[in-house]
Design a protein around this motif. Structure first.
Motif, PDB file in Angstrom:
ATOM      1  N   TRP A 277     -80.299  22.436 -43.714  1.00  0.00           N
ATOM      2  CA  TRP A 277     -80.174  22.619 -42.272  1.00  0.00           C
ATOM      3  C   TRP A 277     -78.888  23.386 -41.988  1.00  0.00           C
ATOM      4  N   THR A 278     -79.012  24.661 -41.728  1.00  0.00           N
ATOM      5  CA  THR A 278     -77.839  25.519 -41.566  1.00  0.00           C
ATOM      6  C   THR A 278     -77.394  25.658 -40.118  1.00  0.00           C
ATOM      7  N   LYS A 279     -78.164  25.092 -39.187  1.00  0.00           N
ATOM      8  CA  LYS A 279     -77.833  25.225 -37.768  1.00  0.00           C
ATOM      9  C   LYS A 279     -76.950  24.086 -37.256  1.00  0.00           C
ATOM     10  N   PHE A 280     -76.595  23.177 -38.147  1.00  0.00           N
ATOM     11  CA  PHE A 280     -75.763  22.041 -37.782  1.00  0.00           C
ATOM     12  C   PHE A 280     -74.469  22.059 -38.587  1.00  0.00           C
ATOM     13  N   SER A 281     -73.451  21.384 -38.071  1.00  0.00           N
ATOM     14  CA  SER A 281     -72.152  21.365 -38.746  1.00  0.00           C
ATOM     15  C   SER A 281     -71.929  20.057 -39.496  1.00  0.00           C
ATOM     16  N   PRO A 282     -71.511  20.118 -40.758  1.00  0.00           N
ATOM     17  CA  PRO A 282     -71.144  18.904 -41.488  1.00  0.00           C
ATOM     18  C   PRO A 282     -70.017  18.120 -40.803  1.00  0.00           C
ATOM     19  N   ALA A 283     -69.225  18.801 -39.974  1.00  0.00           N
ATOM     20  CA  ALA A 283     -68.119  18.129 -39.272  1.00  0.00           C
ATOM     21  C   ALA A 283     -68.606  17.033 -38.329  1.00  0.00           C
ATOM     22  N   ASP A 284     -69.887  17.097 -37.939  1.00  0.00           N
ATOM     23  CA  ASP A 284     -70.419  16.147 -36.972  1.00  0.00           C
ATOM     24  C   ASP A 284     -71.178  14.994 -37.613  1.00  0.00           C
ATOM     25  N   LEU A 285     -71.223  14.952 -38.939  1.00  0.00           N
ATOM     26  CA  LEU A 285     -71.950  13.887 -39.620  1.00  0.00           C
ATOM     27  C   LEU A 285     -71.226  12.556 -39.525  1.00  0.00           C
ATOM     28  N   LEU A 286     -72.012  11.485 -39.601  1.00  0.00           N
ATOM     29  CA  LEU A 286     -71.488  10.121 -39.626  1.00  0.00           C
ATOM     30  C   LEU A 286     -71.611   9.558 -41.035  1.00  0.00           C
ATOM     31  N   ILE A 287     -70.693   8.676 -41.402  1.00  0.00           N
ATOM     32  CA  ILE A 287     -70.734   8.040 -42.722  1.00  0.00           C
ATOM     33  C   ILE A 287     -71.897   7.057 -42.794  1.00  0.00           C
ATOM     34  N   PRO A 288     -72.744   7.130 -43.827  1.00  0.00           N
ATOM     35  CA  PRO A 288     -73.772   6.103 -44.020  1.00  0.00           C
ATOM     36  C   PRO A 288     -73.107   4.786 -44.451  1.00  0.00           C
TER      37      PRO A 288
ATOM     38  N   GLN B  89     -64.128   8.437 -38.136  1.00  0.00           N
ATOM     39  CA  GLN B  89     -62.916   9.016 -37.568  1.00  0.00           C
ATOM     40  C   GLN B  89     -61.779   9.008 -38.587  1.00  0.00           C
ATOM     41  N   LYS B  90     -61.670   7.926 -39.349  1.00  0.00           N
ATOM     42  CA  LYS B  90     -60.652   7.852 -40.407  1.00  0.00           C
ATOM     43  C   LYS B  90     -60.907   8.924 -41.471  1.00  0.00           C
ATOM     44  N   CYS B  91     -62.185   9.088 -41.816  1.00  0.00           N
ATOM     45  CA  CYS B  91     -62.540  10.089 -42.820  1.00  0.00           C
ATOM     46  C   CYS B  91     -62.281  11.501 -42.305  1.00  0.00           C
ATOM     47  N   LYS B  92     -62.439  11.692 -40.993  1.00  0.00           N
ATOM     48  CA  LYS B  92     -62.166  13.002 -40.399  1.00  0.00           C
ATOM     49  C   LYS B  92     -60.691  13.358 -40.473  1.00  0.00           C
ATOM     50  N   GLU B  93     -59.827  12.352 -40.462  1.00  0.00           N
ATOM     51  CA  GLU B  93     -58.402  12.624 -40.598  1.00  0.00           C
ATOM     52  C   GLU B  93     -58.100  13.223 -41.967  1.00  0.00           C
ATOM     53  N   LEU B  94     -58.905  12.849 -42.963  1.00  0.00           N
ATOM     54  CA  LEU B  94     -58.722  13.359 -44.322  1.00  0.00           C
ATOM     55  C   LEU B  94     -59.503  14.652 -44.551  1.00  0.00           C
ATOM     56  N   TYR B  95     -60.724  14.692 -44.018  1.00  0.00           N
ATOM     57  CA  TYR B  95     -61.601  15.849 -44.214  1.00  0.00           C
ATOM     58  C   TYR B  95     -62.243  16.206 -42.870  1.00  0.00           C
ATOM     59  N   PRO B  96     -61.504  16.875 -42.002  1.00  0.00           N
ATOM     60  CA  PRO B  96     -61.987  17.130 -40.643  1.00  0.00           C
ATOM     61  C   PRO B  96     -63.258  17.958 -40.570  1.00  0.00           C
ATOM     62  N   HIS B  97     -63.488  18.814 -41.537  1.00  0.00           N
ATOM     63  CA  HIS B  97     -64.668  19.672 -41.503  1.00  0.00           C
ATOM     64  C   HIS B  97     -65.841  19.096 -42.284  1.00  0.00           C
ATOM     65  N   ASP B  98     -65.615  17.973 -42.969  1.00  0.00           N
ATOM     66  CA  ASP B  98     -66.672  17.413 -43.822  1.00  0.00           C
ATOM     67  C   ASP B  98     -66.410  15.925 -44.080  1.00  0.00           C
ATOM     68  N   PRO B  99     -66.377  15.105 -43.024  1.00  0.00           N
ATOM     69  CA  PRO B  99     -66.022  13.693 -43.217  1.00  0.00           C
ATOM     70  C   PRO B  99     -66.971  12.940 -44.143  1.00  0.00           C
ATOM     71  N   ALA B 100     -68.254  13.331 -44.174  1.00  0.00           N
ATOM     72  CA  ALA B 100     -69.231  12.598 -44.974  1.00  0.00           C
ATOM     73  C   ALA B 100     -69.027  12.767 -46.473  1.00  0.00           C
ATOM     74  N   ILE B 101     -68.185  13.725 -46.883  1.00  0.00           N
ATOM     75  CA  ILE B 101     -67.880  13.850 -48.308  1.00  0.00           C
ATOM     76  C   ILE B 101     -67.173  12.587 -48.816  1.00  0.00           C
TER      77      ILE B 101
END
Length: 239
Positions: free
Chosen positions: A172-183, A213-225
């Motif tokens: 899915w290339t039309k969405f941003s990984p930055a907006d993903l939530l952690i499972p 949000q905590k993960c975004k502080e570490l990886y703002p463009h890819d928190p789900a990593i």
């Protein structure tokens, strides 16, 4: 504090996911096949990972290795009122309902990705995919709202949207990984608490948002990593 970068590098690797549901999704190469198999495999992601993997393989075989064609063939209609158990809490009638939802999507849209974009427009929301996805799927095991952690759907979205191509497929290339939530499963929940990334006691959507949000502080463009790092920290603790 754990070395998150090192854990990500080590565990974002298919060596650790060879008997994971995502390994079955990765058998597919076409986007719609990946979408259908991804929905089915994430739907089945309850309980022991090896048992989930076996059931995902069974579902793949049931669909004759062509998930999208199977949906559109309507062969699943035979299971409409079936009381035969499919897996754990699911019956074949639930599988029917899931296929019916996907069939309805593909009658209207070329891909599930397109359907979510359109549904977001209709709902007046941006950069949020979970609500739209829930509104398109109607079956036992699919959350009715975003109050719960929605772990399996968040996992599906991670598979579809993260783009490094190592474990996740990123079709899915039309969405941003930055907006993903952690499972948020029980293991991620435990590890996140142990490392001070999560304080909320209930494993609900508010906890998911806090951890993300905590993960975004570490990886703002890819928190789900960070899901791989949290998995790895828990995996190491078992050894």
């Amino acid at each position: 504090m754990a070395n998150w970068e090192k854990l990500i590098e080590e565990y974002n690797d298919m060596r650790y996911f060879s008997t994971d549901p995502v390994a079955v999704v990765r058998r597919c190469t076409e986007q719609r096949d990946i979408e259908v198999m991804g929905i089915v495999c994430s739907w089945l992601a309850l309980g022991n990972r090896n048992q989930i993997f076996k059931k995902c393989c069974m579902a793949y075989d049931l669909m004759a290795a062509k998930p999208y064609d199977y949906v559109m063939s309507e062969q699943w209609r035979q299971y409409k009122d079936s009381n035969i158990n499919f897996y754990r809490i699911f019956f074949y009638r639930d599988f029917h309902d899931l296929m019916q939802s996907l069939y309805s999507v593909y009658l209207q849209y070329n891909t599930l990705e397109d359907a979510i974009i359109k549904r977001n427009e209709e709902l007046g929301i941006r950069n949020e995919y979970l609500t739209a996805l829930i509104s398109l799927l109607h079956a036992n095991g699919i959350p009715q709202n975003t109050k719960s952690a929605c772990k399996r759907l968040c996992l599906f979205l991670r598979w579809m949207i993260r783009r490094d191509g190592i474990v996740d497929l990123g079709v899915w290339t039309k969405f941003s990984p930055a907006d993903l939530l952690i499972p948020l499963d029980v293991h991620v929940n435990r590890v996140a608490r142990e490392h001070g990334l999560l304080t909320r006691t209930s494993a609900d959507m508010r906890a998911v948002q806090e951890l993300t949000q905590k993960c975004k502080e570490l990886y703002p463009h890819d928190p789900a990593i960070m899901d791989f790092a949290l998995f790895g920290a828990g995996y190491n603790a078992k050894e």
